[in-house]
Design a protein around this motif. Structure first.
Motif, PDB file in Angstrom:
ATOM      1  N   LEU A 162       0.861  -1.182   0.000  1.00  0.00           N
ATOM      2  CA  LEU A 162       0.000   0.000   0.000  1.00  0.00           C
ATOM      3  C   LEU A 162       0.895   1.230   0.000  1.00  0.00           C
ATOM      4  O   LEU A 162       1.710   1.412   0.911  1.00  0.00           O
ATOM      5  CB  LEU A 162      -0.917   0.009   1.224  1.00  0.00           C
ATOM      6  N   PHE A 163       0.735   2.069  -1.003  1.00  0.00           N
ATOM      7  CA  PHE A 163       1.649   3.192  -1.259  1.00  0.00           C
ATOM      8  C   PHE A 163       0.884   4.501  -1.293  1.00  0.00           C
ATOM      9  O   PHE A 163      -0.160   4.607  -1.952  1.00  0.00           O
ATOM     10  CB  PHE A 163       2.331   2.950  -2.609  1.00  0.00           C
ATOM     11  N   THR A 164       1.395   5.506  -0.604  1.00  0.00           N
ATOM     12  CA  THR A 164       0.838   6.855  -0.723  1.00  0.00           C
ATOM     13  C   THR A 164       1.884   7.820  -1.258  1.00  0.00           C
ATOM     14  O   THR A 164       3.068   7.746  -0.916  1.00  0.00           O
ATOM     15  CB  THR A 164       0.288   7.363   0.631  1.00  0.00           C
ATOM     16  N   ASP A 165       1.420   8.726  -2.118  1.00  0.00           N
ATOM     17  CA  ASP A 165       2.266   9.734  -2.757  1.00  0.00           C
ATOM     18  C   ASP A 165       1.355  10.886  -3.119  1.00  0.00           C
ATOM     19  O   ASP A 165       0.151  10.688  -3.338  1.00  0.00           O
ATOM     20  CB  ASP A 165       2.919   9.131  -4.013  1.00  0.00           C
ATOM     21  N   ASP A 166       1.915  12.094  -3.209  1.00  0.00           N
ATOM     22  CA  ASP A 166       1.093  13.258  -3.523  1.00  0.00           C
ATOM     23  C   ASP A 166       1.009  13.551  -5.008  1.00  0.00           C
ATOM     24  O   ASP A 166       0.291  14.476  -5.409  1.00  0.00           O
ATOM     25  CB  ASP A 166       1.632  14.494  -2.799  1.00  0.00           C
ATOM     26  N   GLN A 188      -5.434  13.430   7.011  1.00  0.00           N
ATOM     27  CA  GLN A 188      -6.651  12.781   7.500  1.00  0.00           C
ATOM     28  C   GLN A 188      -7.168  11.753   6.494  1.00  0.00           C
ATOM     29  O   GLN A 188      -7.611  10.661   6.871  1.00  0.00           O
ATOM     30  CB  GLN A 188      -7.736  13.810   7.811  1.00  0.00           C
ATOM     31  N   GLY A 189      -7.115  12.080   5.230  1.00  0.00           N
ATOM     32  CA  GLY A 189      -7.524  11.120   4.212  1.00  0.00           C
ATOM     33  C   GLY A 189      -6.664   9.868   4.235  1.00  0.00           C
ATOM     34  O   GLY A 189      -7.158   8.741   4.057  1.00  0.00           O
ATOM     35  N   TRP A 190      -5.368  10.047   4.458  1.00  0.00           N
ATOM     36  CA  TRP A 190      -4.447   8.908   4.567  1.00  0.00           C
ATOM     37  C   TRP A 190      -4.755   8.094   5.817  1.00  0.00           C
ATOM     38  O   TRP A 190      -4.768   6.857   5.776  1.00  0.00           O
ATOM     39  CB  TRP A 190      -3.028   9.428   4.554  1.00  0.00           C
ATOM     40  N   ALA A 191      -5.044   8.770   6.905  1.00  0.00           N
ATOM     41  CA  ALA A 191      -5.420   8.061   8.133  1.00  0.00           C
ATOM     42  C   ALA A 191      -6.672   7.224   7.900  1.00  0.00           C
ATOM     43  O   ALA A 191      -6.732   6.047   8.302  1.00  0.00           O
ATOM     44  CB  ALA A 191      -5.652   9.067   9.258  1.00  0.00           C
ATOM     45  N   ASP A 192      -7.649   7.802   7.233  1.00  0.00           N
ATOM     46  CA  ASP A 192      -8.896   7.076   6.963  1.00  0.00           C
ATOM     47  C   ASP A 192      -8.633   5.848   6.093  1.00  0.00           C
ATOM     48  O   ASP A 192      -9.251   4.788   6.292  1.00  0.00           O
ATOM     49  CB  ASP A 192      -9.904   7.996   6.280  1.00  0.00           C
ATOM     50  N   ARG A 193      -7.717   5.991   5.136  1.00  0.00           N
ATOM     51  CA  ARG A 193      -7.404   4.838   4.262  1.00  0.00           C
ATOM     52  C   ARG A 193      -6.742   3.721   5.063  1.00  0.00           C
ATOM     53  O   ARG A 193      -7.023   2.532   4.842  1.00  0.00           O
ATOM     54  CB  ARG A 193      -6.512   5.295   3.118  1.00  0.00           C
ATOM     55  N   LEU A 194      -5.852   4.068   5.969  1.00  0.00           N
ATOM     56  CA  LEU A 194      -5.180   3.053   6.789  1.00  0.00           C
ATOM     57  C   LEU A 194      -6.174   2.338   7.697  1.00  0.00           C
ATOM     58  O   LEU A 194      -6.060   1.123   7.924  1.00  0.00           O
ATOM     59  CB  LEU A 194      -4.060   3.701   7.595  1.00  0.00           C
ATOM     60  N   VAL A 195      -7.149   3.065   8.199  1.00  0.00           N
ATOM     61  CA  VAL A 195      -8.205   2.437   8.998  1.00  0.00           C
ATOM     62  C   VAL A 195      -9.042   1.509   8.119  1.00  0.00           C
ATOM     63  O   VAL A 195      -9.333   0.360   8.493  1.00  0.00           O
ATOM     64  CB  VAL A 195      -9.088   3.514   9.669  1.00  0.00           C
ATOM     65  N   GLU A 203      -8.755   5.206  16.654  1.00  0.00           N
ATOM     66  CA  GLU A 203      -8.029   5.828  17.758  1.00  0.00           C
ATOM     67  C   GLU A 203      -6.525   5.872  17.460  1.00  0.00           C
ATOM     68  O   GLU A 203      -5.861   6.880  17.723  1.00  0.00           O
ATOM     69  CB  GLU A 203      -8.278   5.083  19.057  1.00  0.00           C
ATOM     70  N   GLU A 204      -5.995   4.801  16.909  1.00  0.00           N
ATOM     71  CA  GLU A 204      -4.570   4.764  16.577  1.00  0.00           C
ATOM     72  C   GLU A 204      -4.222   5.717  15.444  1.00  0.00           C
ATOM     73  O   GLU A 204      -3.061   6.148  15.327  1.00  0.00           O
ATOM     74  CB  GLU A 204      -4.172   3.349  16.167  1.00  0.00           C
ATOM     75  N   ALA A 205      -5.199   6.057  14.625  1.00  0.00           N
ATOM     76  CA  ALA A 205      -4.964   6.898  13.460  1.00  0.00           C
ATOM     77  C   ALA A 205      -5.151   8.384  13.744  1.00  0.00           C
ATOM     78  O   ALA A 205      -5.096   9.200  12.823  1.00  0.00           O
ATOM     79  CB  ALA A 205      -5.893   6.484  12.311  1.00  0.00           C
ATOM     80  N   GLN A 206      -5.336   8.742  15.000  1.00  0.00           N
ATOM     81  CA  GLN A 206      -5.514  10.163  15.360  1.00  0.00           C
ATOM     82  C   GLN A 206      -4.215  10.947  15.135  1.00  0.00           C
ATOM     83  O   GLN A 206      -3.142  10.450  15.339  1.00  0.00           O
ATOM     84  CB  GLN A 206      -5.925  10.264  16.831  1.00  0.00           C
TER      85      GLN A 206
END
Length: 206
Positions: A162-166, A188-195, A203-206
């Motif tokens: 799973l890769f994120t880049d701008d 926040q969008g990246w946090a939501d994707r990881l969840v 909670e861990e993604a806060q």
């Protein structure tokens, strides 16, 4: 499929990289426009990211553009201020993943000398489970070879990653190899994707 490893780009994912914004503040918007129109600073930076020596590239560019020697000196001497600040939420996400024993890799267009310099301020750059830094690899995203080299080094392929880049072109190149991807437009969008991927709790993604 739950990814086996998560890959972070660095510029504008973990550390802000906005040279135009920096120079607007330093020399004024009009002069910055003139500077960037005169010298293709992003292409100059690509040379460093491919492994050329940072100081040598800046010196060569200043020799060809002596009228811009002062601004190029700022790029060289204050590079850490250009690569600033850290994106704290993204750094927390990296830490949270590793606390869950999820391997976290870098895949970044970054020079050899500039990465070492950045790591003196941003200590999390030395915390990746595996580093894939273009300057050391001799190739930059979105060339397909850099993605292939990561697969070889990590012994993982396709949707195990799973890769994120701008940058959309970098995401497209990864998706073409079957990687799971996320276009980074904010932490926040990246946090939501990881969840959503089952890697972190809300909670861990806060």
């Amino acid at each position: 499929m739950t990814p086996s490893a998560v890959i972070f780009d660095i510029g504008n994912v973990l550390i802000e990289w906005q040279p135009e914004r920096f120079f607007d503040a330093e020399i004024g918007v009009e002069n910055r426009h003139s500077l960037f129109a005169t010298i293709d600073l992003h292409t100059m930076n690509d040379r460093v990211d491919r492994g050329e020596n940072f100081s040598a590239v800046l010196a060569e560019t200043a020799e060809r553009h002596p009228e811009r020697k002062a601004e190029l000196g700022i790029w060289h001497d204050r590079w850490l201020d250009i690569a600033s600040p850290a994106i704290d939420h993204s750094v927390r996400l990296m830490t949270a993943l590793q606390a869950r024993d999820v391997p976290v890799f870098s895949l970044t267009n970054f020079g050899i000398e500039t990465y070492a310099l950045a790591a003196t301020r941003y200590h999390f750059l030395r915390a990746f489970d595996l580093d894939f830094i273009s300057g050391h690899m001799g190739v930059i995203k979105p060339d397909s070879r850099i993605y292939e080299m990561l697969e070889e080094g990590a012994d993982l392929t396709g949707n195990q990653l799973l890769f994120t880049d701008d940058r959309t072109e970098n995401i497209a190149a990864a998706a073409a190899r079957g990687w799971q991807t996320h276009l980074f437009e904010g932490s926040q969008g990246w946090a939501d994707r990881l969840v959503a991927a089952g890697l972190l709790t809300p909670e861990e993604a806060q």
